[in-house]
Structure formats: structure tokens, C-alpha cells
Scaffold this motif. Structure first.
Motif, PDB file in Angstrom:
ATOM      1  N   LEU A   1      23.163  25.710  70.422  1.00  0.00           N
ATOM      2  CA  LEU A   1      22.249  24.609  70.095  1.00  0.00           C
ATOM      3  C   LEU A   1      20.898  24.805  70.773  1.00  0.00           C
ATOM      4  O   LEU A   1      19.850  24.540  70.184  1.00  0.00           O
ATOM      5  CB  LEU A   1      22.869  23.275  70.493  1.00  0.00           C
ATOM      6  N   GLU A   2      20.898  25.286  72.003  1.00  0.00           N
ATOM      7  CA  GLU A   2      19.642  25.560  72.704  1.00  0.00           C
ATOM      8  C   GLU A   2      18.876  26.697  72.032  1.00  0.00           C
ATOM      9  O   GLU A   2      17.638  26.681  71.986  1.00  0.00           O
ATOM     10  CB  GLU A   2      19.928  25.880  74.168  1.00  0.00           C
ATOM     11  N   SER A   3      19.603  27.655  71.457  1.00  0.00           N
ATOM     12  CA  SER A   3      18.935  28.765  70.774  1.00  0.00           C
ATOM     13  C   SER A   3      18.223  28.306  69.507  1.00  0.00           C
ATOM     14  O   SER A   3      17.282  28.951  69.041  1.00  0.00           O
ATOM     15  CB  SER A   3      19.946  29.866  70.428  1.00  0.00           C
ATOM     16  N   LEU A   4      18.667  27.161  68.950  1.00  0.00           N
ATOM     17  CA  LEU A   4      18.020  26.600  67.757  1.00  0.00           C
ATOM     18  C   LEU A   4      16.826  25.728  68.121  1.00  0.00           C
ATOM     19  O   LEU A   4      16.029  25.378  67.251  1.00  0.00           O
ATOM     20  CB  LEU A   4      19.019  25.772  66.960  1.00  0.00           C
ATOM     21  N   GLY A   5      16.745  25.356  69.407  1.00  0.00           N
ATOM     22  CA  GLY A   5      15.606  24.549  69.842  1.00  0.00           C
ATOM     23  C   GLY A   5      15.955  23.233  70.496  1.00  0.00           C
ATOM     24  O   GLY A   5      15.067  22.408  70.741  1.00  0.00           O
ATOM     25  N   ALA A   6      17.250  23.007  70.807  1.00  0.00           N
ATOM     26  CA  ALA A   6      17.632  21.767  71.475  1.00  0.00           C
ATOM     27  C   ALA A   6      17.028  21.725  72.876  1.00  0.00           C
ATOM     28  O   ALA A   6      17.175  22.669  73.660  1.00  0.00           O
ATOM     29  CB  ALA A   6      19.145  21.640  71.545  1.00  0.00           C
ATOM     30  N   HIS A   7      16.366  20.636  73.203  1.00  0.00           N
ATOM     31  CA  HIS A   7      15.781  20.427  74.526  1.00  0.00           C
ATOM     32  C   HIS A   7      16.849  19.952  75.511  1.00  0.00           C
ATOM     33  O   HIS A   7      16.775  20.235  76.714  1.00  0.00           O
ATOM     34  CB  HIS A   7      14.658  19.382  74.431  1.00  0.00           C
ATOM     35  N   GLU A   8      17.852  19.247  74.968  1.00  0.00           N
ATOM     36  CA  GLU A   8      18.894  18.652  75.797  1.00  0.00           C
ATOM     37  C   GLU A   8      20.168  18.578  74.969  1.00  0.00           C
ATOM     38  O   GLU A   8      20.128  18.290  73.773  1.00  0.00           O
ATOM     39  CB  GLU A   8      18.447  17.249  76.223  1.00  0.00           C
ATOM     40  N   VAL A   9      21.321  18.842  75.597  1.00  0.00           N
ATOM     41  CA  VAL A   9      22.611  18.733  74.916  1.00  0.00           C
ATOM     42  C   VAL A   9      23.452  17.700  75.658  1.00  0.00           C
ATOM     43  O   VAL A   9      23.689  17.816  76.865  1.00  0.00           O
ATOM     44  CB  VAL A   9      23.347  20.089  74.862  1.00  0.00           C
ATOM     45  N   LEU A  10      23.877  16.660  74.938  1.00  0.00           N
ATOM     46  CA  LEU A  10      24.610  15.539  75.516  1.00  0.00           C
ATOM     47  C   LEU A  10      26.031  15.502  74.968  1.00  0.00           C
ATOM     48  O   LEU A  10      26.304  15.980  73.867  1.00  0.00           O
ATOM     49  CB  LEU A  10      23.927  14.217  75.149  1.00  0.00           C
ATOM     50  N   LEU A  11      26.931  14.911  75.735  1.00  0.00           N
ATOM     51  CA  LEU A  11      28.285  14.702  75.239  1.00  0.00           C
ATOM     52  C   LEU A  11      28.327  13.466  74.347  1.00  0.00           C
ATOM     53  O   LEU A  11      27.829  12.399  74.716  1.00  0.00           O
ATOM     54  CB  LEU A  11      29.263  14.557  76.395  1.00  0.00           C
ATOM     55  N   PHE A  12      28.920  13.619  73.177  1.00  0.00           N
ATOM     56  CA  PHE A  12      28.994  12.540  72.196  1.00  0.00           C
ATOM     57  C   PHE A  12      29.718  11.314  72.745  1.00  0.00           C
ATOM     58  O   PHE A  12      29.400  10.175  72.380  1.00  0.00           O
ATOM     59  CB  PHE A  12      29.705  13.054  70.936  1.00  0.00           C
ATOM     60  N   ASP A  13      30.690  11.545  73.640  1.00  0.00           N
ATOM     61  CA  ASP A  13      31.458  10.417  74.182  1.00  0.00           C
ATOM     62  C   ASP A  13      30.556   9.376  74.831  1.00  0.00           C
ATOM     63  O   ASP A  13      30.886   8.178  74.846  1.00  0.00           O
ATOM     64  CB  ASP A  13      32.482  10.923  75.201  1.00  0.00           C
ATOM     65  N   GLY A  14      29.412   9.813  75.367  1.00  0.00           N
ATOM     66  CA  GLY A  14      28.487   8.874  75.982  1.00  0.00           C
ATOM     67  C   GLY A  14      27.924   7.875  74.996  1.00  0.00           C
ATOM     68  O   GLY A  14      27.514   6.768  75.376  1.00  0.00           O
ATOM     69  N   LEU A  15      27.890   8.240  73.716  1.00  0.00           N
ATOM     70  CA  LEU A  15      27.378   7.338  72.684  1.00  0.00           C
ATOM     71  C   LEU A  15      28.400   6.277  72.289  1.00  0.00           C
ATOM     72  O   LEU A  15      28.077   5.340  71.557  1.00  0.00           O
ATOM     73  CB  LEU A  15      26.968   8.124  71.441  1.00  0.00           C
ATOM     74  N   LEU A  16      29.636   6.445  72.756  1.00  0.00           N
ATOM     75  CA  LEU A  16      30.692   5.490  72.418  1.00  0.00           C
ATOM     76  C   LEU A  16      30.807   4.372  73.443  1.00  0.00           C
ATOM     77  O   LEU A  16      31.569   3.417  73.240  1.00  0.00           O
ATOM     78  CB  LEU A  16      32.035   6.218  72.295  1.00  0.00           C
ATOM     79  N   GLU A  17      30.066   4.494  74.530  1.00  0.00           N
ATOM     80  CA  GLU A  17      30.084   3.432  75.542  1.00  0.00           C
ATOM     81  C   GLU A  17      29.326   2.217  75.010  1.00  0.00           C
ATOM     82  O   GLU A  17      28.221   2.337  74.488  1.00  0.00           O
ATOM     83  CB  GLU A  17      29.446   3.944  76.832  1.00  0.00           C
ATOM     84  N   LYS A  18      29.922   1.055  75.177  1.00  0.00           N
ATOM     85  CA  LYS A  18      29.357  -0.169  74.612  1.00  0.00           C
ATOM     86  C   LYS A  18      27.987  -0.470  75.206  1.00  0.00           C
ATOM     87  O   LYS A  18      27.769  -0.356  76.406  1.00  0.00           O
ATOM     88  CB  LYS A  18      30.305  -1.344  74.868  1.00  0.00           C
ATOM     89  N   ARG A  19      27.028  -0.855  74.352  1.00  0.00           N
ATOM     90  CA  ARG A  19      25.684  -1.232  74.767  1.00  0.00           C
ATOM     91  C   ARG A  19      25.468  -2.734  74.599  1.00  0.00           C
ATOM     92  O   ARG A  19      26.208  -3.407  73.896  1.00  0.00           O
ATOM     93  CB  ARG A  19      24.630  -0.510  73.910  1.00  0.00           C
ATOM     94  N   ARG A  20      24.388  -3.206  75.235  1.00  0.00           N
ATOM     95  CA  ARG A  20      23.931  -4.562  74.963  1.00  0.00           C
ATOM     96  C   ARG A  20      23.323  -4.590  73.558  1.00  0.00           C
ATOM     97  O   ARG A  20      23.054  -3.551  72.955  1.00  0.00           O
ATOM     98  CB  ARG A  20      22.878  -4.994  75.992  1.00  0.00           C
ATOM     99  N   ALA A  21      23.055  -5.780  73.057  1.00  0.00           N
ATOM    100  CA  ALA A  21      22.484  -5.901  71.713  1.00  0.00           C
ATOM    101  C   ALA A  21      21.152  -5.163  71.603  1.00  0.00           C
ATOM    102  O   ALA A  21      20.804  -4.634  70.546  1.00  0.00           O
ATOM    103  CB  ALA A  21      22.308  -7.373  71.352  1.00  0.00           C
ATOM    104  N   LEU A  22      20.389  -5.142  72.696  1.00  0.00           N
ATOM    105  CA  LEU A  22      19.196  -4.306  72.811  1.00  0.00           C
ATOM    106  C   LEU A  22      19.269  -3.582  74.142  1.00  0.00           C
ATOM    107  O   LEU A  22      19.293  -4.211  75.199  1.00  0.00           O
ATOM    108  CB  LEU A  22      17.909  -5.137  72.731  1.00  0.00           C
TER     109      LEU A  22
END
Length: 326
Positions: A188-209
């Protein structure tokens, strides 16, 4: 006669085999294309699994995208020798697709290959590259110049996400990629990704904003994560969603839309207007073209190897391109 890879429905599933079939006469407005290249997409892999119900009628020749040369024409807009490209419109699921030596295609389903693009490059992009480019185009319409913009791409090393990273990097965006594992971080970095994150972090519940992070999002996964991502988009930002690998449902509130004015844009690549198709592929051939395009290819195989690759996928990351001339 021509050779084709044909999928047939059986009582206990489906069977995929090479067969010799007759050439059918062209109808008015159709051309016959000698297929030069095709590829294997996620939908193509699903098609060989009858339980997926991707294929709507049998027998079917899979292959949802292909490029080639016109060898016969009953269409006023195309002549023998024209180089053309087909994506979408139900080829490979509703109409016989690219996994055959030649295909009859309606002229309104064709685009003429840009002169700056090779037939092979057209199939390196294929449906995945086209879908990614549609998302980037939608982002530009909302955000303007993408240079320096913070863009999140979901889907890890998948086809749409890989091309999304490549195009966005070419346009100067700061790209973060969410992936299920860090196994393909280097790719992914070879394609130009500046940062690579774990998808699981996106599953953590957020506030409405939540804290504003992203100017734009190229989402290929859908599901619960999409609802969480919406809470982190900056004022006036945009989320382009084109897939459902993580599910078809998400939860949200109206706050990101009425308090931050964000846009949620659905991306469909199947029935896109002909003029838009031409414009997008012209960009992919010129200002959006990256010298690293070849990095998105896992392997180039022959037509004879296609059946085995569909039934027993090889390991590795990237698109499999089928060269019909080897």
C-alpha cells in the motif's frame, strides 16, 4: 467457432469448462470484438459460486470487463480495427462476457480506447480502476483540487482501494488506508499510502459528531464502519461509497449532514453514462495515470490458465490480468 469458458448451473452448484461454440450473426448496432485482455474481478470470482446468485441466467460466459479490437461491425460509430473497452452493463452476469475469444457487443456499451492507453492498461484498470476513478472524480467536484487533502481509503489491498490510493497519490492527496491486517502495508505504501491503519479502529463506536479528520473518504466496505466514518468527516467533506464487503447496513444520525454539510455519494460503475465513461478513462490515460500502475497487477496469465485461477486462486495481492494472446 470460438472457444469460451462457460458456466453451467447444476443441481448441486455450477460447473465451469472450456467449450467450442458457434459464432452468432451480429444484429444492427452491434460489433464483434476479438478479446485481447480480460481480468478477474471480485464479482467474477463470485460468479463461479452458484450460491452467490451473481449470475442471473445460465449458461453464462463470465468476465465483466474486457478490451480488444473490432473485427466485424454493424454499428455506424465503429469500424474494423478500432480498439475498444467494455466494463459493466451486465456482461458476464446477464450477457456473455469476456471469457471467450470474441464477444458481440452493442455499440452503446463500448468506449473507444484513449490513444494514450494500451489494451493491457485498460484491463489493469478494469472495473476496479474505473470505480475508484468515479469516486475520485466525485471528490474533486466537491473538494476541488485534492492536493494536500486528507483522504481515507477503506478496503486495504483490494482492487478499488488500490487504484484509489494510486490515483489520489498522483493528485497530491495525503492518503490513509484502512486494512484488516498490516500484511500488505509495504504494498500500500508503494502505491502512495501516507499512512496505513487497522480497519478494526473504524469499528469503535463514535459520538454523533467526532473529531474532524477527513476531507474525503473512498469507502469500499460499507457496514458499521461507514456510520462511524461519517462522524469524522470535515465540514463540507464527502464520502464516496461503492462496496459492501463489511455489510449492507450502517447506523448514522443527521448531524454530519445538517451540521457539517457533508455529502454521502453512492458510486455505481455498471450503468454509468457513456460520456462520463469516456471522460474518466481519458483521465486515467493522461493526467491521472501513474507510472506505478503495474504494481496493482499480481499476475498475467493465459486464457488456458483462467479456469484454474478462478477455481483455485493463486496467493498474492493485486489484479490478475488475462492475456488472450498467450
Amino acid at each position: 467457432m470460438k472457444r469460451a469458458l462457460i458456466l453451467e448451473k447444476m443441481e448441486d452448484g455450477s460447473v465451469l469448462n472450456y467449450q467450442n461454440i458457434d459464432l452468432l450473426n451480429l444484429s444492427d448496432g452491434e460489433v464483434r470484438i476479438k478479446v485481447s485482455y480480460t481480468g478477474i474481478n471480485y464479482k467474477d470470482r463470485l460468479s463461479v459460486d452458484a450460491s452467490s446468485k451473481v449470475v442471473r441466467k445460465y449458461p453464462m460466459v463470465p468476465g465483466i470487463d474486457f478490451s480488444g479490437i473490432v473485427v466485424d461491425s454493424k454499428a455506424p460509430d465503429y469500424s474494423v480495427g478500432d480498439q475498444v473497452l467494455v466494463t459493466g452493463y451486465g456482461y458476464g452476469t446477464d450477457h456473455p462476457g469476456g471469457y471467450q475469444e470474441s464477444v458481440a457487443v452493442k455499440q452503446e456499451h463500448l468506449i473507444r480506447l484513449p490513444e494514450e492507453m494500451t489494451l493491457k492498461d485498460g484491463m489493469i484498470y478494469g472495473t476496479a480502476g474505473f470505480t475508484a476513478a468515479l469516486s475520485v472524480d466525485a471528490m474533486e467536484k466537491v473538494l476541488g483540487n485534492l492536493e494536500g487533502k486528507k483522504i481515507l481509503v477503506t478496503g486495504g489491498s483490494g482492487g478499488v482501494s488500490s487504484h484509489g490510493v494510486l490515483i489520489l497519490h498522483k493528485l497530491g492527496a495525503k492518503v490513509s488506508v484502512a486494512t484488516r491486517s498490516l500484511e500488505h502495508k509495504e504494498y500500500l505504501e508503494s502505491l502512495g499510502a501516507h499512512e496505513v491503519l487497522l480497519f478494526d479502529g473504524l469499528l469503535e463506536k463514535r459520538r454523533a459528531l467526532s473529531t474532524e479528520k477527513w476531507d474525503g473518504v473512498l469507502d469500499t466496505t460499507g457496514g458499521e464502519a461507514l456510520g462511524n466514518i461519517l462522524t469524522e468527516v470535515k465540514y463540507g467533506g464527502i464520502v464516496c461509497t461503492s462496496g459492501n464487503l463489511s455489510g449492507i447496513r450502517f447506523e448514522s444520525t443527521v448531524f454530519p449532514f445538517i451540521l457539517r454539510g457533508i455529502t454521502l455519494k453512492g458510486i455505481d460503475s455498471v450503468m454509468v453514462d457513456h460520456t462520463i465513461r469516456n471522460d474518466i478513462f481519458k483521465k486515467l490515460a493522461t493526467s491521472w495515470h501513474s507510472e506505478n500502475l503495474g504494481r496493482t497487477v499480481k499476475n498475467v496469465i493465459s486464457f488456458n490458465e483462467l479456469r484454474e485461477e478462478l477455481l483455485n486462486p493463486s496467493e498474492g495481492v493485486g489484479r490478475v490480468v488475462v492475456d488472450m494472446n498467450i
